[in-house]
Write an enzyme that holds these catalytic residues in place. Structure first.
Site, PDB file in Angstrom:
ATOM      1  N   SER A 146       0.856  -1.070  -0.007  1.00 19.00           N
ATOM      2  CA  SER A 146      -0.040  -0.219  -0.145  1.00 19.00           C
ATOM      3  C   SER A 146       0.932   1.198   0.053  1.00 19.00           C
ATOM      4  CB  SER A 146      -1.116  -0.044   1.358  1.00 19.00           C
ATOM      5  OG  SER A 146      -1.871   0.948   1.107  1.00 19.00           O
ATOM      6  N   ASP A 211      -7.299  -4.315  -7.639  1.00 13.51           N
ATOM      7  CA  ASP A 211      -7.109  -3.578  -6.464  1.00 13.51           C
ATOM      8  C   ASP A 211      -7.272  -2.083  -6.763  1.00 13.51           C
ATOM      9  OD1 ASP A 211      -6.111  -2.213  -4.110  1.00 13.51           O
ATOM     10  OD2 ASP A 211      -4.167  -3.126  -4.481  1.00 13.51           O
ATOM     11  N   HIS A 330      -7.283  -5.349  -2.011  1.00 13.05           N
ATOM     12  CA  HIS A 330      -6.103  -4.763  -1.561  1.00 13.05           C
ATOM     13  C   HIS A 330      -5.392  -5.260  -0.360  1.00 13.05           C
ATOM     14  CE1 HIS A 330      -3.574  -1.269  -1.193  1.00 13.05           C
ATOM     15  NE2 HIS A 330      -3.686  -0.993  -0.081  1.00 13.05           N
TER      16      HIS A 330
END
Length: 641
Positions: A146, A211, A330
């Site tokens: 991330s 994602d 994600h």
């Protein structure tokens, strides 16, 4: 092997085979394991040591939980693009040179504000110095999940910039940066700078098919509708909780189907618009760089071309039902990596008949398309196949090879100009011979060769501007040196033509109003080629140069002659001082060139414009020496003429 077979081989191996190799290696699993530790810990990064490498993983959980990143005002905080400021500019100096747009205006490097702030905060800590010590002269894998991937990427760029500026800097012996679901961190200028430095291969951005985080920054965050900022805010909070858990596998948030569908449609629309704008050279706030590993349950495909990456970010996203997995994708990279690795040996790929009827090239495209998660019957499959073909055929490399052949074909034009110059050197020099057209027939042939060479180099620049050549094109000494030689040989002829046609009287002098942009670009190439320019600067000549090292020398001579002429009749003392200041400065400059033997012998030819200027200057100084006292203002300016 014929040329077609060779091209097909390269097509087949550039995407699917690289993706399969990456998926089957332990790298992704090791990197993701380090990311899990970083997300679950309290520090901003963790260091894992193995026999072969040092893994440095940055926490995405802490950054995602920050008020700036998770606030409803996404565009005004963490994800806002900002230029490199003073301290950061020094750390990333090779990237800060910037690029030029179509009008020649420099474009700054823009970085994601939150990622840059996070890195700069880390840089100022004692932990960072320990990290430098841990990684020096070792094989290092930087990784992050991330927004942690953004910091990992910036650290990778810092290491690369440091080793570029200071070869003995304490940096890793080898470097690879692997990110998982990382948002974009920079603009078009950053992407081009990384390609220019040949650093793209050191970054691998792993992206799951649905994602939203790697795609989010294509949206205009400052003007995003409130309902979407609220959804994203809630998603980021939920992801943060999932990241901190040891499993880091499932999001705790479950959104209504209609909200998820609307958000996916909104993101898809803006990715599509960004990819369309990219083809028109529109420089948006963010752009991908490095290699992208597009992963699905069907496999992985690696793509490095930024335009194709943009297209695939859109086409892979709209394939299947993105909204069904928007909460989970994600934070589910571990599951995805395990699935790819387990299924790779057992999954049936394509029907046997297809293997018999398709070439290696066609098979490579089909396997890459399947690995990206886009089925042959899916919406966008045809377009995705076309973009994969374009990316995998390595068209820029073929264009580069074609240009090399064309360069060889125009070399006789250059050789004939060199021959012409040699004939004129002993009389008045080739600049003045061409300007005065002493031999019309021969001069006409030289003029045609001058025009042909200009067309070739303008075409090359156009291809470079349109991304039709390899991004490391300007790292190849062959082209930088060829452009420099062309500039030194031919620009004097362009200057001669400019003044022969009296264009300086209608447009102004050549340097400010007549110079072709190609020469300014070639100046930049040469100055940025540190090795070539350093060799030229360190060279001590025992005889005069074959070509005057200042390609604008004759334009400066023309301006100096006009200044001298104007000084003869100028009555205004202030303007007279300015004229003589320029004349004396030019005289000193040329004396330096001659002393270092950086001029060609034609400059000193008896009837050259420069020799005539020197004689005119001597005569004027003699006259001034016998002038009335009223001219004493000139005596101080000209050094007591």
């Amino acid at each position: 092997m014929d040329s077609r077979t060779e091209v097909e081989g390269s097509m087949f191996e550039t995407s699917h085979v690289l993706g399969a190799l990456l998926a089957s290696s332990p790298l992704l699993t090791q990197a993701w394991t380090s990311c899990l530790r970083a997300n679950a810990g309290s520090a901003s990064f963790v260091v894992d040591r193995s026999d072969d490498a040092v893994f440095v993983a940055f926490s995405g959980a802490q950054a995602a939980a920050s008020p700036c990143a998770a606030s409803s005002g996404l565009g005004g905080g963490f994800f806002e693009p900002v230029p490199l400021y003073s301290g950061a500019h020094e750390l990333f100096a090779p990237l800060g040179r910037g690029e030029e747009d179509d009008g020649g205006k420099p474009q700054p490097v823009l970085l994601q504000a939150g990622a840059l702030r996070s890195f700069m905060s880390l840089y100022r800590t004692s932990e960072f110095q320990l990290l430098i010590s841990e990684t020096q002269n070792k094989s290092v894998v930087l990784t992050g999940h991330s927004v942690g991937g953004c910091v990992a990427s910036l650290l990778g760029l810092y290491f690369l910039c440091s080793s570029s500026v200071q070869p003995n800097a304490p940096t890793p012996a080898s470097l690879l940066c692997i990110t998982f679901g990382s948002p974009l961190i920079g603009n078009e200028t950053l992407s081009r700078a990384i390609l220019r430095e040949r650093w793209g291969g050191m970054f691998c951005n792993v992206v799951a098919q649905h994602d939203i985080m790697p795609r989010l920054l294509f949206c205009p965050l400052n003007s995003m509708p409130n309902q979407f900022t609220t959804i994203i805010h809630n998603l980021m909070q939920s992801w943060c909780v999932s990241m901190r858990s040891p499993q880091c596998s499932r999001s705790k948030l479950h959104l209504p189907d209609d909200q998820k569908a609307e958000l996916c449609q909104y993101i898809s629309m803006h990715i599509r618009e960004a990819s369309a704008a990219e083809q028109k050279h529109h420089m948006g706030p963010y752009r991908p760089f490095g290699n992208y590993a597009f992963c699905s349950t069907e496999g992985a495909v690696c793509i490095s071309d930024p335009v194709t990456v943009l297209k695939m970010l859109h086409l892979a996203f709209i394939t299947g039902d993105a909204s069904s997995s928007i909460e989970e994708q994600h934070v589910s990279y571990g599951d995805l990596i395990s699935m790819i690795s387990e299924n790779r040996q057992f999954k049936k790929r394509l029907d046997f008949e297809e293997y018999e009827t398709k070439s290696n090239y066609s098979m490579g495209v089909s396997l890459a398309l399947e690995a990206s998660g886009i089925g042959v019957q899916e919406m966008g499959a045809m377009e995705a196949r076309e973009w994969l073909e374009l990316s995998m055929c390595q068209r820029p490399k073929l264009n580069s090879a074609s240009l090399a052949i064309k360069l060889a074909k125009v070399t006789p034009c250059r050789a004939q100009i060199e021959w012409y110059k040699a004939l004129c050197d002993d009389d008045m020099g080739y600049y003045d011979c061409f300007k005065l057209r002493k031999t019309p027939k021969r001069d006409g042939k030289v003029n045609m060769n001058r025009i042909r060479l200009g067309v070739f180099w303008d075409k090359l620049l156009s291809m470079l501007q349109d991304n039709k050549l390899p991004h490391d094109f300007l790292k190849r000494d062959k082209w930088v040196n060829a452009a420099q030689f062309y500039k030194l040989l031919v620009e004097p002829l362009d200057i001669a033509e400019y003044y022969r046609c009296q264009l300086h009287k209608t447009r102004g002098h050549y340097l400010s109003h007549g110079r072709e942009r190609r020469y300014e670009v070639f100046d930049k190439w040469w100055n940025e080629d540190k090795e070539s320019s350093k060799k030229a600067a360190d060279r001590k000549r025992s005889k005069f140069a074959g070509l005057t090292q200042d390609s604008c020398f004759w334009a400066k001579v023309e301006e100096a002659r006009e200044c001298l002429k104007n000084a003869c009749g100028e009555k205004n003392p202030t303007k007279l001082v300015e004229l003589w200041h320029y004349i004396n400065g030019f005289e000193s400059y040329v004396n330096g060139l001659i002393e270092r033997k950086e001029v060609s012998i034609d400059v000193l030819a008896p009837r050259s414009s420069y020799s005539l200027w020197v004689n005119e200057l001597k005569e004027m100084k003699l006259k001034q020496a016998h002038n009335l006292p009223s001219s004493s203002v000139l005596v101080g300016v000209t050094g007591g003429m």
